[in-house]
Design an enzyme around this catalytic site. Structure first.
Site, PDB file in Angstrom:
ATOM      1  N   CYS A  83     -32.719   0.293  19.189  1.00 40.37           N
ATOM      2  CA  CYS A  83     -33.498   0.503  20.148  1.00 40.37           C
ATOM      3  C   CYS A  83     -34.006  -0.971  20.302  1.00 40.37           C
ATOM      4  O   CYS A  83     -34.691  -1.254  21.547  1.00 40.37           O
ATOM      5  CB  CYS A  83     -34.181   1.407  20.503  1.00 40.37           C
ATOM      6  SG  CYS A  83     -33.250   3.103  20.735  1.00 40.37           S
ATOM      7  N   HIS A 335     -34.629   3.945  29.834  1.00 35.80           N
ATOM      8  CA  HIS A 335     -34.573   3.156  28.561  1.00 35.80           C
ATOM      9  C   HIS A 335     -32.895   3.127  28.175  1.00 35.80           C
ATOM     10  O   HIS A 335     -32.266   3.713  27.373  1.00 35.80           O
ATOM     11  CB  HIS A 335     -35.176   4.107  27.539  1.00 35.80           C
ATOM     12  CG  HIS A 335     -35.238   3.691  26.102  1.00 35.80           C
ATOM     13  ND1 HIS A 335     -35.047   2.323  25.839  1.00 35.80           N
ATOM     14  CD2 HIS A 335     -35.219   4.468  25.114  1.00 35.80           C
ATOM     15  CE1 HIS A 335     -35.104   2.548  24.528  1.00 35.80           C
ATOM     16  NE2 HIS A 335     -35.265   3.465  24.002  1.00 35.80           N
TER      17      HIS A 335
HETATM   18  C1  LIG Z   1     -36.573   4.190  19.256  1.00 39.85           C
HETATM   19  C2  LIG Z   1     -36.119   5.008  20.226  1.00 39.85           C
HETATM   20  O1  LIG Z   1     -36.129   4.299  21.413  1.00 39.85           O
HETATM   21  S1  LIG Z   1     -35.403   6.447  20.366  1.00 39.85           S
HETATM   22  C3  LIG Z   1     -34.941   6.843  21.842  1.00 39.85           C
HETATM   23  C4  LIG Z   1     -33.494   6.924  22.277  1.00 39.85           C
HETATM   24  N1  LIG Z   1     -33.340   7.568  23.652  1.00 39.85           N
HETATM   25  C5  LIG Z   1     -33.088   8.892  23.513  1.00 39.85           C
HETATM   26  O2  LIG Z   1     -33.443   9.584  22.546  1.00 39.85           O
HETATM   27  C6  LIG Z   1     -33.062   9.541  24.770  1.00 39.85           C
HETATM   28  C7  LIG Z   1     -34.001  10.915  25.199  1.00 39.85           C
HETATM   29  N2  LIG Z   1     -33.460  11.649  26.063  1.00 39.85           N
HETATM   30  C8  LIG Z   1     -32.638  12.471  26.277  1.00 39.85           C
HETATM   31  O3  LIG Z   1     -31.949  12.713  25.184  1.00 39.85           O
HETATM   32  C9  LIG Z   1     -32.258  13.102  27.456  1.00 39.85           C
HETATM   33  O4  LIG Z   1     -32.774  12.316  28.332  1.00 39.85           O
HETATM   34  C10 LIG Z   1     -32.945  14.645  27.600  1.00 39.85           C
HETATM   35  C11 LIG Z   1     -32.425  15.410  26.268  1.00 39.85           C
HETATM   36  C12 LIG Z   1     -34.245  14.538  27.298  1.00 39.85           C
HETATM   37  C13 LIG Z   1     -32.555  15.135  28.842  1.00 39.85           C
HETATM   38  O5  LIG Z   1     -31.111  15.118  28.963  1.00 39.85           O
HETATM   39  P1  LIG Z   1     -30.216  16.256  29.712  1.00 39.85           P
HETATM   40  O6  LIG Z   1     -30.921  17.768  29.305  1.00 39.85           O
HETATM   41  O7  LIG Z   1     -28.718  15.949  29.330  1.00 39.85           O
HETATM   42  O8  LIG Z   1     -30.707  15.863  31.243  1.00 39.85           O
HETATM   43  P2  LIG Z   1     -29.561  15.600  32.531  1.00 39.85           P
HETATM   44  O9  LIG Z   1     -29.216  14.415  32.289  1.00 39.85           O
HETATM   45  O10 LIG Z   1     -28.771  16.824  32.381  1.00 39.85           O
HETATM   46  O11 LIG Z   1     -30.663  15.718  33.791  1.00 39.85           O
HETATM   47  C14 LIG Z   1     -31.128  17.121  33.922  1.00 39.85           C
HETATM   48  C15 LIG Z   1     -32.082  16.653  35.018  1.00 39.85           C
HETATM   49  O12 LIG Z   1     -33.291  16.036  34.164  1.00 39.85           O
HETATM   50  C16 LIG Z   1     -33.645  14.802  34.729  1.00 39.85           C
HETATM   51  N3  LIG Z   1     -34.048  13.985  33.522  1.00 39.85           N
HETATM   52  C17 LIG Z   1     -33.210  13.810  32.406  1.00 39.85           C
HETATM   53  N4  LIG Z   1     -33.898  13.047  31.829  1.00 39.85           N
HETATM   54  C18 LIG Z   1     -35.050  13.066  32.143  1.00 39.85           C
HETATM   55  C19 LIG Z   1     -36.400  12.455  31.609  1.00 39.85           C
HETATM   56  N5  LIG Z   1     -36.407  11.978  30.551  1.00 39.85           N
HETATM   57  N6  LIG Z   1     -37.501  12.463  32.331  1.00 39.85           N
HETATM   58  C20 LIG Z   1     -37.665  13.376  33.610  1.00 39.85           C
HETATM   59  N7  LIG Z   1     -36.540  13.712  34.081  1.00 39.85           N
HETATM   60  C21 LIG Z   1     -35.264  13.659  33.312  1.00 39.85           C
HETATM   61  C22 LIG Z   1     -32.301  14.446  35.462  1.00 39.85           C
HETATM   62  O13 LIG Z   1     -32.670  13.492  36.475  1.00 39.85           O
HETATM   63  C23 LIG Z   1     -31.835  15.678  36.021  1.00 39.85           C
HETATM   64  O14 LIG Z   1     -32.595  15.877  37.372  1.00 39.85           O
HETATM   65  P3  LIG Z   1     -31.918  16.482  38.353  1.00 39.85           P
HETATM   66  O15 LIG Z   1     -31.439  18.091  38.106  1.00 39.85           O
HETATM   67  O16 LIG Z   1     -32.929  16.736  39.349  1.00 39.85           O
HETATM   68  O17 LIG Z   1     -30.666  15.768  38.825  1.00 39.85           O
END
Ligand SMILES: CC(=O)SCCNC(=O)CCNC(=O)[C@H](O)C(C)(C)COP(=O)(O)OP(=O)(O)OC[C@H]1O[C@@H](n2cnc3c(N)ncnc32)[C@H](O)[C@@H]1OP(=O)(O)O
Length: 386
Positions: A83, A335
């Site tokens: 990342c 991100h």
């Molecule tokens: C070193 C590093 O940087 S490591 C980091 C690398 N990045 C990650 O690991 C990503 C982490 N995030 C994730 O895996 C995902 O965003 C999760 C698991 C938190 C959520 O994913 P999903 O459950 O698939 O969410 P999905 O895309 O279906 O969205 C569901 C709802 O939540 C919202 N949503 C999704 N992610 C987020 C978030 N992070 N914050 C706020 N809302 C969110 C969406 O807009 C959607 O809203 P809506 O129903 O009003 O349209």
């Protein structure tokens, strides 16, 4: 040694881009940055990207993007540091300029994450952890950060509410950023009522999966002058540092210290000749709220165990002593992993030119910190108004 200045910055909005593919986003950001600098050619291109192979089945991004942007037969490569790929690509571009080998360098950060199945994306993100020790046992990045968050709360007596303040601050700033994925302010209750992804880490403690690209143009002050770029556009790259730590959490000396960030920051501070108190804003890597707290401690902004206290005391807002995540952070701006370090750089440029949507008054020095893995590969860069 030569000096490096950024003379152009560009980006695409962050979000789920149905109509634009990886190359479209990257080329759009790159041409925006070149347009901003008023140039139509560069000596080389560095592409920050983490996982285009598994996510969109495309590698060789240097050639792809330089070709589609019409840059001719220049050298162009992809830089991968999980990342932190974007931050590392910016630093490689700066090094090329400082070395004297190249005079005008373009850096683009790109990630197209939303074309894969969500469960696959989670798995591919996990490639940046320790595959044999962590990923194969089912530990996703969310799960690994949840472990650290739980330990932090238990060790220092913080609550989920305390850490939620980082997400609230990021969303408050993201609400003003036209390029952010989430443009709405939230309350602490929004975070607390959001579903657990991996207890105690909730949806609103996490950065989203998204698409986006950002780009900067780097050169020397002499060349910037020769190209006729107005001085108001220049931003000096004052310092930079990079370091690694153990790839898996189990081997960490101390689970609650981002040692690589500490080392990288010390190098960057030394090169720039500044201390944390001289920095006007911090773009830290808040992929999860716990990472914002640990980052502030590793950067020397807060004492060990007091990163979350800084948020509780209201010291991280735009008008406070240590503004962070002025563009919404990874939490609200989004991100797109390999692009994030370049988005942070673009924000530093806008702040130091006085053009940011959430402007820190009279900002003169800014810091960006980009984390790869669970803190295993970290870049810190310091930028100064010219
Ligand atoms: C070193 C590093 O940087 S490591 C980091 C690398 N990045 C990650 O690991 C990503 C982490 N995030 C994730 O895996 C995902 O965003 C999760 C698991 C938190 C959520 O994913 P999903 O459950 O698939 O969410 P999905 O895309 O279906 O969205 C569901 C709802 O939540 C919202 N949503 C999704 N992610 C987020 C978030 N992070 N914050 C706020 N809302 C969110 C969406 O807009 C959607 O809203 P809506 O129903 O009003 O349209």
């Amino acid at each position: 040694m030569r000096k490096a200045v950024i003379i152009g910055a560009g980006m695409t909005p962050v979000g789920e881009h149905w109509k634009l593919g990886l190359r479209d986003l990257a080329v759009e950001a790159l041409l925006n940055a070149m347009d901003d600098a008023g140039i139509d050619k560069v000596d080389s291109l560095y592409v920050g990207n983490m996982i285009s192979g598994p996510l969109v089945e495309q590698e060789n991004l240097g050639a792809l993007i330089a070709d589609w942007a019409g840059l001719g037969n220049i050298p162009a490569v992809k830089i991968e540091a999980a990342c932190a790929s974007g931050g590392a690509a910016v630093q490689e571009g700066v090094k090329a300029v400082l070395s004297g080998l190249e005079d005008v360098v373009a850096v683009v950060g790109i990630e197209k994450m939303t074309d894969a199945w969500p469960s696959d994306t989670t798995r591919y993100l996990g490639y940046a952890a320790d595959a044999e020790w962590e990923l194969f046992h089912g530990a996703s990045f969310v799960a690994l950060n949840a472990l650290v968050m739980r330990y932090y709360m238990k060790t220092y007596g913080y609550t989920e509410e305390d850490l939620a303040l980082f997400a609230v601050n990021a969303h408050a700033n993201g609400a003003k950023n036209p390029y952010a994925m989430f443009k709405r302010p939230i309350k602490v209750e929004t975070v607390l009522k959001s579903p657990y992804i991996a207890d105690p880490l909730k949806l609103f403690d996490a950065s989203p999966v998204c698409d986006g690209a950002a780009a900067v143009i780097i050169t020397t002050p002499e060349k910037a002058e020769e190209l006729g770029v107005p001085k108001e556009k220049w931003v000096e790259v004052a310092g930079m540092g990079r370091a690694i730590d153990t790839i898996n959490l189990a081997n960490r000396e101390d689970l609650l210290t981002l040692k690589a960030a500490k080392i990288a920051a010390e190098r960057a501070y030394k090169m720039a000749g500044v201390e944390p108190k001289n920095i006007d804003f911090f773009e830290v890597h808040d992929a999860f709220t716990i990472m914002a707290a640990l980052s502030l401690e590793a950067l020397g902004v807060a004492k060990k165990g007091e990163g979350a206290k800084l948020a509780k005391e209201g010291q991280i807002a735009i008008d406070a002593d240590y503004p962070i995540q002025t563009m919404g952070g990874l939490k609200a701006r989004g991100h797109p992993v390999g692009a994030t370090g370049v988005y942070q750089t673009v924000e530093a440029v806008l702040q130091l030119r006085g053009e940011a949507p959430s402007q820190v008054p009279d900002a003169e020095v800014g810091l960006t910190q980009n984390i790869g893995g669970t803190g295993s590969n970290i870049t810190v860069s310091i930028f100064r108004r010219v």
